[in-house]
Structures are given as C-alpha cells and as structure tokens.
Write a protein that holds these residues in place. Structure first.
Motif, mmCIF file in Angstrom:
data_model
loop_
_atom_site.group_PDB
_atom_site.id
_atom_site.type_symbol
_atom_site.label_atom_id
_atom_site.label_comp_id
_atom_site.label_asym_id
_atom_site.label_seq_id
_atom_site.Cartn_x
_atom_site.Cartn_y
_atom_site.Cartn_z
ATOM 1 N N PHE A 105 3.571 -6.683 0.551
ATOM 2 C CA PHE A 105 2.693 -6.220 1.619
ATOM 3 C C PHE A 105 1.391 -7.022 1.641
ATOM 4 C CE2 PHE A 105 5.614 -2.858 2.262
ATOM 5 C CZ PHE A 105 5.282 -2.210 3.444
ATOM 6 N N GLU A 106 0.850 -7.304 0.465
ATOM 7 C CA GLU A 106 -0.383 -8.097 0.407
ATOM 8 C C GLU A 106 -0.127 -9.505 0.917
ATOM 9 O OE1 GLU A 106 -3.827 -9.455 -2.827
ATOM 10 O OE2 GLU A 106 -2.038 -8.381 -3.499
ATOM 11 N N ARG A 107 1.026 -10.073 0.544
ATOM 12 C CA ARG A 107 1.355 -11.444 0.966
ATOM 13 C C ARG A 107 1.385 -11.547 2.485
ATOM 14 N NH1 ARG A 107 2.560 -15.107 3.355
ATOM 15 N NH2 ARG A 107 3.864 -16.921 2.895
ATOM 16 N N LEU A 108 1.811 -10.488 3.158
ATOM 17 C CA LEU A 108 1.896 -10.503 4.613
ATOM 18 C C LEU A 108 0.737 -9.756 5.262
ATOM 19 C CD1 LEU A 108 5.758 -10.105 5.016
ATOM 20 C CD2 LEU A 108 4.384 -12.136 5.480
ATOM 21 N N ASN A 109 -0.330 -9.589 4.503
ATOM 22 C CA ASN A 109 -1.581 -9.031 5.038
ATOM 23 C C ASN A 109 -1.344 -7.704 5.755
ATOM 24 O OD1 ASN A 109 -4.381 -9.080 5.486
ATOM 25 N ND2 ASN A 109 -4.127 -9.998 7.526
ATOM 26 N N THR A 110 -0.584 -6.832 5.087
ATOM 27 C CA THR A 110 -0.211 -5.542 5.661
ATOM 28 C C THR A 110 -0.718 -4.424 4.761
ATOM 29 O OG1 THR A 110 1.808 -6.592 6.502
ATOM 30 C CG2 THR A 110 1.721 -4.187 6.564
ATOM 31 N N PRO A 111 -1.445 -3.455 5.313
ATOM 32 C CA PRO A 111 -2.031 -2.411 4.463
ATOM 33 C C PRO A 111 -0.997 -1.415 3.957
ATOM 34 C CG PRO A 111 -2.448 -1.926 6.769
ATOM 35 C CD PRO A 111 -1.811 -3.298 6.730
ATOM 36 N N LEU A 112 -1.247 -0.905 2.759
ATOM 37 C CA LEU A 112 -0.423 0.140 2.160
ATOM 38 C C LEU A 112 -1.286 1.364 1.909
ATOM 39 C CD1 LEU A 112 1.882 -1.473 -0.568
ATOM 40 C CD2 LEU A 112 2.614 -0.128 1.405
ATOM 41 N N ALA A 113 -0.660 2.517 1.904
ATOM 42 C CA ALA A 113 -1.367 3.755 1.589
ATOM 43 C C ALA A 113 -0.422 4.667 0.818
ATOM 44 C CB ALA A 113 -1.850 4.443 2.870
ATOM 45 N N GLN A 114 -0.986 5.496 -0.034
ATOM 46 C CA GLN A 114 -0.195 6.491 -0.742
ATOM 47 C C GLN A 114 0.418 7.464 0.265
ATOM 48 O OE1 GLN A 114 -0.190 5.964 -4.055
ATOM 49 N NE2 GLN A 114 1.365 7.535 -4.493
ATOM 50 N N ALA A 223 5.387 7.151 -3.959
ATOM 51 C CA ALA A 223 5.768 6.586 -2.665
ATOM 52 C C ALA A 223 4.550 6.048 -1.926
ATOM 53 C CB ALA A 223 6.452 7.640 -1.807
ATOM 54 N N VAL A 224 4.751 4.921 -1.240
ATOM 55 C CA VAL A 224 3.713 4.340 -0.390
ATOM 56 C C VAL A 224 4.308 4.068 0.985
ATOM 57 C CG1 VAL A 224 2.290 3.334 -2.211
ATOM 58 C CG2 VAL A 224 4.249 2.048 -1.322
ATOM 59 N N VAL A 225 3.401 3.854 1.943
ATOM 60 C CA VAL A 225 3.816 3.633 3.320
ATOM 61 C C VAL A 225 2.802 2.699 3.964
ATOM 62 C CG1 VAL A 225 2.522 5.566 4.291
ATOM 63 C CG2 VAL A 225 4.663 4.854 5.393
ATOM 64 N N ASN A 226 3.184 2.072 5.055
ATOM 65 C CA ASN A 226 2.229 1.257 5.788
ATOM 66 C C ASN A 226 0.977 2.072 6.089
ATOM 67 O OD1 ASN A 226 1.225 0.677 8.805
ATOM 68 N ND2 ASN A 226 1.776 -1.255 7.825
ATOM 69 N N GLY A 227 -0.180 1.468 5.869
ATOM 70 C CA GLY A 227 -1.436 2.188 6.015
ATOM 71 C C GLY A 227 -1.705 2.678 7.415
ATOM 72 N N LYS A 228 -1.031 2.088 8.414
ATOM 73 C CA LYS A 228 -1.196 2.522 9.803
ATOM 74 C C LYS A 228 -0.011 3.368 10.268
ATOM 75 C CE LYS A 228 -3.959 -1.540 11.057
ATOM 76 N NZ LYS A 228 -4.076 -2.720 11.955
ATOM 77 N N ARG A 229 0.835 3.764 9.316
ATOM 78 C CA ARG A 229 2.061 4.515 9.617
ATOM 79 C C ARG A 229 2.913 3.752 10.624
ATOM 80 N NH1 ARG A 229 2.077 9.824 7.980
ATOM 81 N NH2 ARG A 229 4.322 9.647 8.351
#
Length: 465
Positions: A105-114, A223-229
């Motif tokens: 996710f970091e490599r593709l500049n995509t936010p993660l959230a719990q 579990a994590v998910v995209n930070g913007k759902r």
C-alpha cells in the motif's frame, strides 16, 4: 461440482486445442508496432498479477500485463455513489495488517487504516425464504477448532499436502465436525459468507486452508482497509503507474511456450486495437487456471491433465439502495430447519451495511451460473421479506446500482483428484515450459496471494536469465 461432459462439449474441447497455423507466432505476420518484446508477460491483472508487475518493475525487469477487463483489481469491486462520491466495496473487504500489505500500500501511495469488525454490522439472522426471524448466534472459534488447525500447519499458507493425503481432510466439513466433535465451533466455522457452494459439503482441507491463522489474526484486531474505504484505489494507482505496460480489454487467443528458457513464450493477444504478438522469456498466469481459461495457451498433455482437474464455482456481488432497512445491521440468510441453519442455494447470502447512507452490498451463492436478472429478483424478494419482518417504517422499491460476477471463485479439485496427487502435480508445474502459476490456486485472500507471489519471485527471476 464438475460432471461428465455431453458429447457436444467433448467436441468443443477437442476443437479448442487444435494447433494454430504455422505462421501464427511469426513476427513477419505482424506489423512492427504490434510485436511486444518483454522479459515477462503476466496474464491477469488481479491481486497476484498487479503485485507481480510492480515487483518486476522494481527489479528493473520489463513486462506486459494482459487483462480481460477495463481495470486492474480482480475481485476488488467498488461502487462510487455519483451524488456523494463515497465508495462501497462489495468485493474484497479487508487485508491482514502484516508487513507485505503495509509495504505494498505504501509503495502505491495508498492509505491504510485499522478496520473494526463492528463495521460489518450487528447481525440479524432471518430465513429469507420463509420470512422467519431466527434466534441464533454463530459464536467464535473455540479451542476445539484451533487444536485441529494446528494439526494441519501445511494448509496455513498453501496446500502442500503429505503423501498419502490424510483421509480426514477429504471428509465433507459436516462429517469432519461430527467425527472430531467440533460442535462448540461448528456455527463459527460455517459463518464464512464469501465461500461458494454448500458449506456443509466442502472438503475439510479447504476449510483449514481458508479459515487459517491469518484469517484468525484479522478477526482478532489484525485487519486493515483502505483509508478512504475504497479498496480499488490501490489498483487505480497501480494502473496509473503501469499503464504503458498494461493491455486492458485483452485476451490470449493463441500461445506457444518452449520447453526450455531459451525458447521462451509467444502469445497472440486480441486487444481493442487488433492482434499483438508478445515475445517473453517467462509467463506468469494470474487468472483462474481452469481448463476453460487456459485452453488457448498451447497446453501440452501434462498441463491438460492437471489443469482439467481445477474448477471454481459461481459467486456474485452487488450494491442496492433504497431498501428501507435499518442501517448498521448485517442481514444474514439462515434456514429455519436445515442442518446448522445453512440456507439452501441459489440464494442471497447476506446484506451488509456500507459507509454510504442507505446503500447495502450483498453476496449471492449458487452451485450453477445464474443470470443477473434472477439474482437481482431474488435479492429484491429478500429485501421485501426483510422489510415486513423488521417492521420497516417505509417499504420502498429497491434500486440495484452495481453488480459483479466473481466466478470462477475459490479454485478447487474433486476429492478423488486430491487423493491421487493433484496438488503435488500442480506445484510441480511451476516453471514448466517457462510458466508460473500465481493467484488463488493454493491460497485465498489478497494478503496471502501477495506473500506467496513474493516468495516465488526469486525463482521466477532466475528462470528468465
């Protein structure tokens, strides 16, 4: 499950394996701009194919991705509400909070959230067919299941079975429950919505392979998910970076793969702008490896024999709004009088809440292909039943706004084929004729698909030298 093919189907199988003409793979048969030469060709732009493409790019290798749809992402499916711009993920839901996920996710500049499992909603158990409200609880996995899982550690991250295969692993899950006295955890093991087919009949090895230590980690706060759902953001970012090396809306129509690395791989691909000839050192197959999907790849008899044993079942998902149902609940389809209350199929599995007000996503399970029209009709009828059952203040007409066919889903083989060494033979295919099989043939879930692809990468890179 697979059944014997009628004669017309047999004739079809013979015809699709007919040899291409002698000039099919000659560069002279193509304009210069239609010949693509790369180190690697990746067929399939889902979780495995996209991860492999990014990894190969970071290794300084050239590649091309062939994807039959107009996007990357595979079983990730996201609906964007045109009014608010908010997203509803109705395919892949969550990821494991491990190093490979965070790094990708970091490599593709995509936010993660719990991710809080409470976001899946408070359960309401109902029989969508009869309209009965059921007083059930699925509970959680107990020590009885965990002890059994420990016995089969080789199913945690693959299906690398011993020889002979333990017969208990080939039992239908309902029989395994009875034999090993797993009643304390039975309902919890069956409360896995994204599983195709009849849950009671699934061979035990597939339960342990799917409901593994990683899955337990996710369910217990990992579990994590995209930070913007919006789980599709990862793949949109990947496509933006890889676009010059991705052929969308494209399929392989002929293939020729050499018996040694010097001969390489030649694929003819139908694209929106005509046929292309791809010349590559190695092929990564990241689509479901059923014989139907692989028929144009120039299979030899060994490959045909192994891949013809693979099947996947239908599974569908969609988004519906204007249901009149109370928010914050997961409406689950259970049968009042069946064993472990497992609903008969074909039927809607459940309706789940989403971050977008008045939008629910649903999944639909069937042993045979079903039309979108039938699925949405069944979903509508289930919603109308739930409106009455829950005393909805209003009972509007549902509006269906998104739909996806996820099949063939959860690749598997028949019990007799597994007993006779299918997985041993499938693993032994890796590298054969410059071809590597990645994806969900041995594991389920994006997190494990990425991890297994990363583990295979050194061997794949070495084969291209």
């Amino acid at each position: 499950m697979r059944t014997s093919a009628p004669w017309s189907s047999i004739c079809f199988v013979v015809s699709v394996f007919a040899a291409p003409s002698v000039n099919t793979f000659e560069t002279s048969s193509f304009a210069a701009h239609d010949v693509i030469t790369r180190d690697f060709v990746i067929v399939g732009g889902g979780a495995a194919g996209t991860y492999a493409a990014v990894a190969l790019k970071d290794e300084g290798k050239s590649f091309v991705v062939v994807e039959k749809t107009n996007r990357l992402g595979g079983h990730v499916a996201t609906y964007q509400d045109p009014t608010t711009g908010a997203s509803v993920d109705y395919g892949v839901q969550i990821y494991d909070n491990d190093t490979i996920v965070r790094n990708f996710f970091e490599r593709l500049n995509t936010p993660l959230a719990q991710f809080d499992m409470a976001n899946f909603g408070s359960p309401i158990y109902a029989d969508f067919k009869t309209g009965n409200l059921l007083n059930l609880t699925t509970g959680s996995l107990g020590q009885d299941y965990l002890e059994e899982l420990t016995e089969y550690s080789y199913l945690n991250d693959g299906i690398d079975l011993p020889d002979p295969v333990p017969e208990d692993l080939l039992l239908p899950w309902v029989d395994y429950i009875a034999k090993h006295n797993l009643e304390d955890s039975a309902m919890a093991t069956l409360a896995r919505p994204a599983i195709p087919g009849n849950l009671l009949d699934i061979p035990a090895l597939y339960v342990f392979n799917d409901l593994n230590d990683l899955m337990l980690h996710e369910e217990n706060g990992g579990a994590v998910v995209n930070g913007k759902r919006d789980n599709s953001q990862l793949y949109r970012n990947a496509l933006a970076e890889l676009k010059s090396n991705v052929l969308l809306n494209s399929t392989v129509i002929a293939g020729d793969r050499g018996s040694n690395h010097r001969q390489g791989v030649r694929l003819v691909v139908q694209t929106p702008t005509g046929k292309k000839l791809i010349l590559a050192k190695q092929l990564l197959v990241a689509i479901p490896q059923t014989i139907q999907n692989m028929k144009t790849f120039g299979l030899d008899n060994r490959e045909k024999g192994i891949l013809s044993q693979i099947y996947g079942l239908p599974y569908y998902g969609g988004v519906v709004k204007n249901t009149g149902l109370a928010s914050g609940f997961s409406y689950k389809n259970y049968a009042a009088n069946n064993t472990y209350n497992i609903a008969e199929i074909p039927s809607v599995v459940e309706f789940n809440p989403s971050p977008v007000d008045e939008h629910l996503y649903y999944w639909y399970n069937s042993a045979k292909p079903v039309s979108q029209k039938r699925i949405e009709a069944d979903a509508r009828n289930a919603i109308k039943t739930l409106q009455k059952l829950t005393g909805a203040a209003t009972q509007p007409e549902p509006q269906f706004v998104a739909f996806t066919d996820f099949g063939p889903f959860h690749l598997a083989a028949e019990v007799d084929d597994i007993r006779n060494g299918f997985y041993r033979d499938a693993y032994a295919l890796q590298g054969h004729r410059n071809t590597w099989y990645i994806g969900t043939l041995f594991v389920t879930g994006s997190s494990q698909v990425w991890n297994n692809t990363a583990i295979m990468l050194p061997d794949i890179l070495a084969a291209a030298h």
